[in-house]
Design a protein around this motif. Sequence first.
Motif, PDB file in Angstrom:
ATOM      1  N   THR A 149       9.937   3.899   3.858  1.00  0.00           N
ATOM      2  CA  THR A 149       9.983   4.774   2.686  1.00  0.00           C
ATOM      3  C   THR A 149      10.982   4.119   1.766  1.00  0.00           C
ATOM      4  N   ARG A 150      10.529   3.762   0.564  1.00  0.00           N
ATOM      5  CA  ARG A 150      11.423   3.022  -0.323  1.00  0.00           C
ATOM      6  C   ARG A 150      11.105   3.289  -1.790  1.00  0.00           C
ATOM      7  N   ARG A 151      11.978   2.808  -2.639  1.00  0.00           N
ATOM      8  CA  ARG A 151      11.817   2.905  -4.080  1.00  0.00           C
ATOM      9  C   ARG A 151      10.791   1.880  -4.539  1.00  0.00           C
ATOM     10  N   VAL A 152       9.850   2.307  -5.364  1.00  0.00           N
ATOM     11  CA  VAL A 152       8.872   1.405  -5.967  1.00  0.00           C
ATOM     12  C   VAL A 152       8.944   1.547  -7.485  1.00  0.00           C
TER      13      VAL A 152
ATOM     14  N   PHE B 154       0.858  -1.177   0.000  1.00  0.00           N
ATOM     15  CA  PHE B 154       0.000   0.000   0.000  1.00  0.00           C
ATOM     16  C   PHE B 154       0.898   1.233   0.000  1.00  0.00           C
ATOM     17  N   ILE B 155       0.606   2.154  -0.915  1.00  0.00           N
ATOM     18  CA  ILE B 155       1.369   3.397  -1.024  1.00  0.00           C
ATOM     19  C   ILE B 155       0.625   4.488  -0.268  1.00  0.00           C
ATOM     20  N   HIS B 156       1.342   5.203   0.610  1.00  0.00           N
ATOM     21  CA  HIS B 156       0.742   6.242   1.448  1.00  0.00           C
ATOM     22  C   HIS B 156       1.168   7.632   0.984  1.00  0.00           C
ATOM     23  N   GLU B 157       0.770   7.974  -0.222  1.00  0.00           N
ATOM     24  CA  GLU B 157       1.048   9.284  -0.800  1.00  0.00           C
ATOM     25  C   GLU B 157      -0.214   9.760  -1.516  1.00  0.00           C
ATOM     26  N   PRO B 158      -0.357  11.063  -1.707  1.00  0.00           N
ATOM     27  CA  PRO B 158      -1.506  11.563  -2.470  1.00  0.00           C
ATOM     28  C   PRO B 158      -1.464  11.030  -3.910  1.00  0.00           C
ATOM     29  N   ILE B 159      -2.621  10.805  -4.495  1.00  0.00           N
ATOM     30  CA  ILE B 159      -2.693  10.210  -5.830  1.00  0.00           C
ATOM     31  C   ILE B 159      -1.957  11.037  -6.873  1.00  0.00           C
ATOM     32  N   TYR B 160      -1.967  12.364  -6.741  1.00  0.00           N
ATOM     33  CA  TYR B 160      -1.257  13.186  -7.734  1.00  0.00           C
ATOM     34  C   TYR B 160       0.236  12.875  -7.712  1.00  0.00           C
ATOM     35  N   LEU B 161       0.804  12.581  -6.532  1.00  0.00           N
ATOM     36  CA  LEU B 161       2.220  12.261  -6.431  1.00  0.00           C
ATOM     37  C   LEU B 161       2.500  10.885  -7.036  1.00  0.00           C
TER      38      LEU B 161
ATOM     39  N   GLY C 118       9.893   5.613  -8.321  1.00  0.00           N
ATOM     40  CA  GLY C 118       9.854   6.754  -7.431  1.00  0.00           C
ATOM     41  C   GLY C 118      10.007   6.276  -5.999  1.00  0.00           C
ATOM     42  N   VAL C 119      10.254   7.207  -5.101  1.00  0.00           N
ATOM     43  CA  VAL C 119      10.402   6.878  -3.680  1.00  0.00           C
ATOM     44  C   VAL C 119       9.162   7.374  -2.954  1.00  0.00           C
ATOM     45  N   VAL C 120       8.511   6.455  -2.218  1.00  0.00           N
ATOM     46  CA  VAL C 120       7.248   6.754  -1.536  1.00  0.00           C
ATOM     47  C   VAL C 120       7.191   6.047  -0.181  1.00  0.00           C
ATOM     48  N   ARG C 121       6.259   6.501   0.651  1.00  0.00           N
ATOM     49  CA  ARG C 121       5.992   5.821   1.931  1.00  0.00           C
ATOM     50  C   ARG C 121       5.059   4.643   1.653  1.00  0.00           C
ATOM     51  N   VAL C 122       5.388   3.473   2.211  1.00  0.00           N
ATOM     52  CA  VAL C 122       4.606   2.265   1.937  1.00  0.00           C
ATOM     53  C   VAL C 122       4.410   1.423   3.192  1.00  0.00           C
ATOM     54  N   THR C 123       3.413   0.551   3.108  1.00  0.00           N
ATOM     55  CA  THR C 123       3.283  -0.563   4.041  1.00  0.00           C
ATOM     56  C   THR C 123       3.249  -1.824   3.196  1.00  0.00           C
ATOM     57  N   ASP C 124       4.225  -2.718   3.424  1.00  0.00           N
ATOM     58  CA  ASP C 124       4.255  -4.008   2.746  1.00  0.00           C
ATOM     59  C   ASP C 124       3.571  -5.026   3.639  1.00  0.00           C
ATOM     60  N   CYS C 125       2.586  -5.727   3.091  1.00  0.00           N
ATOM     61  CA  CYS C 125       1.832  -6.737   3.826  1.00  0.00           C
ATOM     62  C   CYS C 125       2.201  -8.115   3.295  1.00  0.00           C
ATOM     63  N   LYS C 126       2.713  -8.985   4.176  1.00  0.00           N
ATOM     64  CA  LYS C 126       3.108 -10.331   3.779  1.00  0.00           C
ATOM     65  C   LYS C 126       2.307 -11.347   4.580  1.00  0.00           C
ATOM     66  N   GLU C 127       1.657 -12.261   3.879  1.00  0.00           N
ATOM     67  CA  GLU C 127       0.819 -13.283   4.529  1.00  0.00           C
ATOM     68  C   GLU C 127       1.702 -14.150   5.430  1.00  0.00           C
ATOM     69  N   THR C 128       1.196 -14.466   6.629  1.00  0.00           N
ATOM     70  CA  THR C 128       2.006 -15.170   7.631  1.00  0.00           C
ATOM     71  C   THR C 128       2.161 -16.655   7.344  1.00  0.00           C
ATOM     72  N   GLY C 129       1.323 -17.221   6.522  1.00  0.00           N
ATOM     73  CA  GLY C 129       1.361 -18.659   6.253  1.00  0.00           C
ATOM     74  C   GLY C 129       0.334 -19.373   7.111  1.00  0.00           C
ATOM     75  N   GLY C 130      -0.345 -20.313   6.539  1.00  0.00           N
ATOM     76  CA  GLY C 130      -1.353 -21.064   7.276  1.00  0.00           C
ATOM     77  C   GLY C 130      -2.681 -20.348   7.408  1.00  0.00           C
ATOM     78  N   SER C 131      -2.808 -19.188   6.814  1.00  0.00           N
ATOM     79  CA  SER C 131      -4.077 -18.453   6.855  1.00  0.00           C
ATOM     80  C   SER C 131      -5.089 -19.119   5.923  1.00  0.00           C
ATOM     81  N   ARG C 132      -6.350 -18.838   6.201  1.00  0.00           N
ATOM     82  CA  ARG C 132      -7.417 -19.352   5.347  1.00  0.00           C
ATOM     83  C   ARG C 132      -8.163 -18.185   4.723  1.00  0.00           C
ATOM     84  N   PRO C 133      -8.603 -18.337   3.457  1.00  0.00           N
ATOM     85  CA  PRO C 133      -9.393 -17.262   2.830  1.00  0.00           C
ATOM     86  C   PRO C 133     -10.534 -16.807   3.726  1.00  0.00           C
TER      87      PRO C 133
END
Length: 148
Positions: free
Chosen positions: A129-132, A74-81, A103-118
């Motif tokens: 804050t990283r390059r995407v 998930f990118i946490h920047e305004p859509i215009y940016l 570009g470089v933006v603020r993000v949250t990376d979400c990684k599934e823990t394993g063993g989850s069910r739909p």
Amino acid sequence: MFWQGTYSLLLLALLALLGQALLPVAGQKAMYQRFLRQHVDPQGESGSNAAVYCNRMMQARKMTAQRCKAFNTFIHEPIYLINSICSTDSISCKNGRMNCHEGVVRVTDCKETGGSRPGNCRYRAQVSTRRVVIACEGDPKVPVHFDR
């Protein structure tokens, strides 16, 4: 009579070509809307609530119903940016196409823990804050795919 039939045939051919020309625009709009749904959240949360944020957002954005999506950003920047990234120099995407931009933006990376069910997927979170790299299409160019 001959000209009337020819005129109708030409008009039909012109309408068919026009319809084909409009299809990519509609397809790009749908891809842009999907990109926004899956990857853009300007407000975003961070810190100790990041895992709760991922669990909530992945479900709210419909990425856990059929299967648990393994990884999402998930990118946490305004859509215009985010859109402005598409005006940077083109680089190669993972698939080899040259329609990616970075570009470089603020993000949250979400990684599934394993063993989850739909329907009850669980995620770990990494806030940074990283390059995407995103793929862009259209005129004007808009993001349609999160590459990396």
